[in-house]
Design a protein around this motif. Structure first.
Motif, mmCIF file in Angstrom:
data_model
loop_
_atom_site.group_PDB
_atom_site.id
_atom_site.type_symbol
_atom_site.label_atom_id
_atom_site.label_comp_id
_atom_site.label_asym_id
_atom_site.label_seq_id
_atom_site.Cartn_x
_atom_site.Cartn_y
_atom_site.Cartn_z
ATOM 1 N N GLY A 281 15.811 -20.641 -57.748
ATOM 2 C CA GLY A 281 15.119 -19.416 -58.170
ATOM 3 C C GLY A 281 15.976 -18.568 -59.095
ATOM 4 O O GLY A 281 15.471 -17.947 -60.030
ATOM 5 N N PHE B 140 10.501 -14.509 -54.119
ATOM 6 C CA PHE B 140 10.988 -15.878 -54.085
ATOM 7 C C PHE B 140 12.507 -15.912 -54.021
ATOM 8 O O PHE B 140 13.103 -16.633 -53.231
ATOM 9 C CB PHE B 140 10.485 -16.642 -55.319
ATOM 10 C CG PHE B 140 10.762 -18.114 -55.252
ATOM 11 C CD1 PHE B 140 9.925 -18.964 -54.546
ATOM 12 C CD2 PHE B 140 11.868 -18.661 -55.887
ATOM 13 C CE1 PHE B 140 10.179 -20.325 -54.475
ATOM 14 C CE2 PHE B 140 12.130 -20.027 -55.822
ATOM 15 C CZ PHE B 140 11.279 -20.854 -55.108
ATOM 16 N N LEU C 233 14.647 -13.747 -52.980
ATOM 17 C CA LEU C 233 15.291 -13.278 -51.744
ATOM 18 C C LEU C 233 14.877 -14.127 -50.535
ATOM 19 O O LEU C 233 15.297 -13.861 -49.417
ATOM 20 C CB LEU C 233 14.949 -11.809 -51.487
ATOM 21 C CG LEU C 233 15.629 -10.777 -52.392
ATOM 22 C CD1 LEU C 233 15.198 -9.372 -52.000
ATOM 23 C CD2 LEU C 233 17.145 -10.880 -52.318
ATOM 24 N N CYS D 60 12.475 -17.658 -43.351
ATOM 25 C CA CYS D 60 13.794 -18.282 -43.493
ATOM 26 C C CYS D 60 14.877 -17.403 -42.887
ATOM 27 O O CYS D 60 15.654 -17.827 -42.035
ATOM 28 C CB CYS D 60 14.139 -18.381 -44.971
ATOM 29 S SG CYS D 60 13.948 -19.968 -45.642
HETATM 30 N N1 PHE Z 1 15.486 -17.998 -52.613
HETATM 31 C C1 PHE Z 1 15.514 -19.364 -53.002
HETATM 32 C C2 PHE Z 1 15.849 -19.471 -54.477
HETATM 33 O O1 PHE Z 1 16.086 -18.502 -55.122
HETATM 34 C C3 PHE Z 1 14.226 -20.051 -52.747
HETATM 35 C C4 PHE Z 1 13.711 -19.953 -51.375
HETATM 36 C C5 PHE Z 1 12.403 -19.594 -51.165
HETATM 37 C C6 PHE Z 1 14.507 -20.232 -50.278
HETATM 38 C C7 PHE Z 1 11.890 -19.490 -49.909
HETATM 39 C C8 PHE Z 1 13.996 -20.137 -49.008
HETATM 40 C C9 PHE Z 1 12.684 -19.764 -48.833
HETATM 41 O O2 PHE Z 1 15.881 -20.530 -55.010
#
Ligand code: PHE
Length: 468
Positions: free
Chosen positions: A25, A243, A245, A251
């Motif tokens: 992300g 996304f 965070l 999570c």
């Molecule tokens: N935050 C993670 C990223 O930046 C993506 C992610 C999304 C992780 C949802 C865990 C849950 O890539």
């Protein structure tokens, strides 16, 4: 419950949570969104959303997870049943089971499903990064023309087999770390991978800044042009804030269920958001000056990282093939490490749920989910090639998974968390965040409670409806 795993140290807990946040992300999605949406103006709005919505929801998610000390599904159920582990019930309504238990179960179930879905499609891109790391380390990209890089990428991602092999390898590595457990798997891996990631970022940032014309890239990144701000840009910025965070699908709720009572959730949430934002901006500092120094427009969309960049690096560091080789290899290693620290947090959501719900070992639960993820991921991958005529609600399989997670489950999860905070009430929320009164942070907790109770759910709802 007494036997539940714990992170061994505060640093380990922060690094694991920051590892979840920092991922594709930041390095893949953020630069291409920034490029697409006009640069600095997008970053400004994104930052405002991170601070006003992202961090408060992150704080809510972690505090609820730590209080319930359970997987995401059980956290929703326990807290909505009034099983408050704090023993400080300030309202009779709260201590009674919610009459709408099924809604809370729906929220819990949705986050488990989203945890599974996100890992499935994320692993496809993570598999690509493995292929690119391998390629960068072996034959390299030196001497390839822009057309060659493009056609090779297209041939690779539409191939029915190769991406699936890499995806399988990636999911198996993730599963291996999860099976090792919370302290010796997740925590140890994060303690090694996060410093490595920061080191690579800084080295690459310096290389990029040393290029002629780097200033132009920095201007694009830091000088906002307010005429670029539209509602679409705002929507994209909110999606990206959620996304990046990792908030809304449990999570960090699951990770926080392994936190000790001493972790200062308010402070550490700001730390996590800070690390996450710095990494995203640093990724921009690597990419935009390099792209602009060779006259390539940065608004190349999601293919930026896999098509544009190999080219950019070869051209920018063309004077020294060895440096070009090293920079490219380091960049894809960075991407892979970042993907891995996030994917373990995704797999932990479902592993904790399955192993606790069905009373089976972590190893068994993680292995079962591993197989299911590979199958679902393979479907997403095939959607780029032989199955490209299969559409789900008009989207490719991959895009549908992304839509379901980032545009549906995450905003709904954000609203659900706000509602749960509202249900447990202010006194409990304050006790959770002040570590039962040992921290003196009443002012900020009051403000957070107000934001979570009134402002944030309405804001998310408005944007969510707009987006649908
Ligand atoms: N935050 C993670 C990223 O930046 C993506 C992610 C999304 C992780 C949802 C865990 C849950 O890539």
């Amino acid at each position: 419950m007494e036997n539940r795993a714990n992170f061994g140290s505060r640093l380990g807990a922060i690094l694991a949570a920051a590892g979840s946040a920092v991922g594709l992300g930041n390095i893949w999605r953020f630069p291409s969104e920034t490029g697409d949406n006009g640069g600095a103006a997008f970053i400004l709005i994104y930052f405002i959303f991170i601070m006003t919505i992202g961090v408060p929801v992150l704080i809510a998610e972690m505090s609820l997870g730590r209080a319930a000390r359970a997987n995401t599904f059980d956290t929703y159920v326990k807290l909505s049943k009034g099983e408050l582990l704090l023993g400080e019930v300030d309202d009779k309504r709260i201590s009674k089971p919610s009459p709408f238990l099924w809604i809370w179960k729906f929220f819990g179930g949705l986050s488990i499903l989203a945890g599974f879905a996100v890992l499935s499609y994320y692993s496809v891109v993570a598999g690509w990064t493995l292929e690119y790391t391998f390629k960068a380390g072996t034959e390299g990209f030196h001497g390839m023309t822009a057309e060659q890089v493009t056609s090779e990428f297209n041939a690779f991602c539409t191939d029915p087999l190769r991406p699936i092999v890499w995806l399988t390898l990636f999911v198996c590595i993730t599963t291996g770390i999860i099976i090792m457990g919370v302290q010796s798997g997740i925590e140890r891996a994060s303690k090694v991978m996060m410093p490595l990631l920061l080191l690579i970022l800084i080295v690459l940032g310096c290389c990029s800044l040393s290029l002629p014309g780097a200033m132009q890239g920095l201007e694009f990144l830091f000088k906002p042009d307010f005429s670029k701000i539209t509602t679409k840009v705002a929507l994209e910025a909110m999606g990206q804030a959620f996304f990046t965070l990792s908030v809304g699908i449990g999570c960090l709720m699951t990770y926080a269920s392994y936190f000790s009572d001493k972790v200062n959730i308010v402070k550490d949430s700001f730390n996590i958001a800070l690390i996450d934002t710095c990494v995203a901006v640093l990724a921009g500092v690597i990419i935009f000056p390099a792209a602009m120094s060779v006259g390539i427009s940065p608004d190349a969309g999601p293919t930026l990282v896999f098509i544009t960049l190999p080219n950019v690096f070869q051209m920018a560091f063309g004077g020294s093939p060895a440096l070009g080789y090293l920079v490219t290899l380091m960049f894809y290693t960075l991407l892979t490490v970042a993907a891995l620290t996030s994917s373990i947090s995704m797999l932990e959501i479902t592993t904790a749920f399955v192993s606790e719900k069905f009373s089976i070992s972590r190893a068994k639960a993680a292995s079962l989910i591993c197989v299911a993820t590979i199958i679902a991921g393979a479907c997403c991958s095939l959607g780029f090639g032989v199955w490209d005529d299969i559409k789900v609600f008009g989207m490719s399989i991959f895009d549908f998974f992304d839509f379901f997670v980032a545009k549906f489950a995450m905003p709904i999860g954000g609203i659900a968390l706000c509602l749960l905070v509202r249900r447990i009430g202010k006194k409990n929320f304050t006790a959770m965040l002040s570590n039962h009164g040992t921290l003196n942070n009443e002012g900020i907790v009051n403000m957070l409670y107000f934001l979570l109770k009134w402002i944030i759910p309405l804001l998310i709802f408005a944007i969510f409806i707009n987006e649908l």
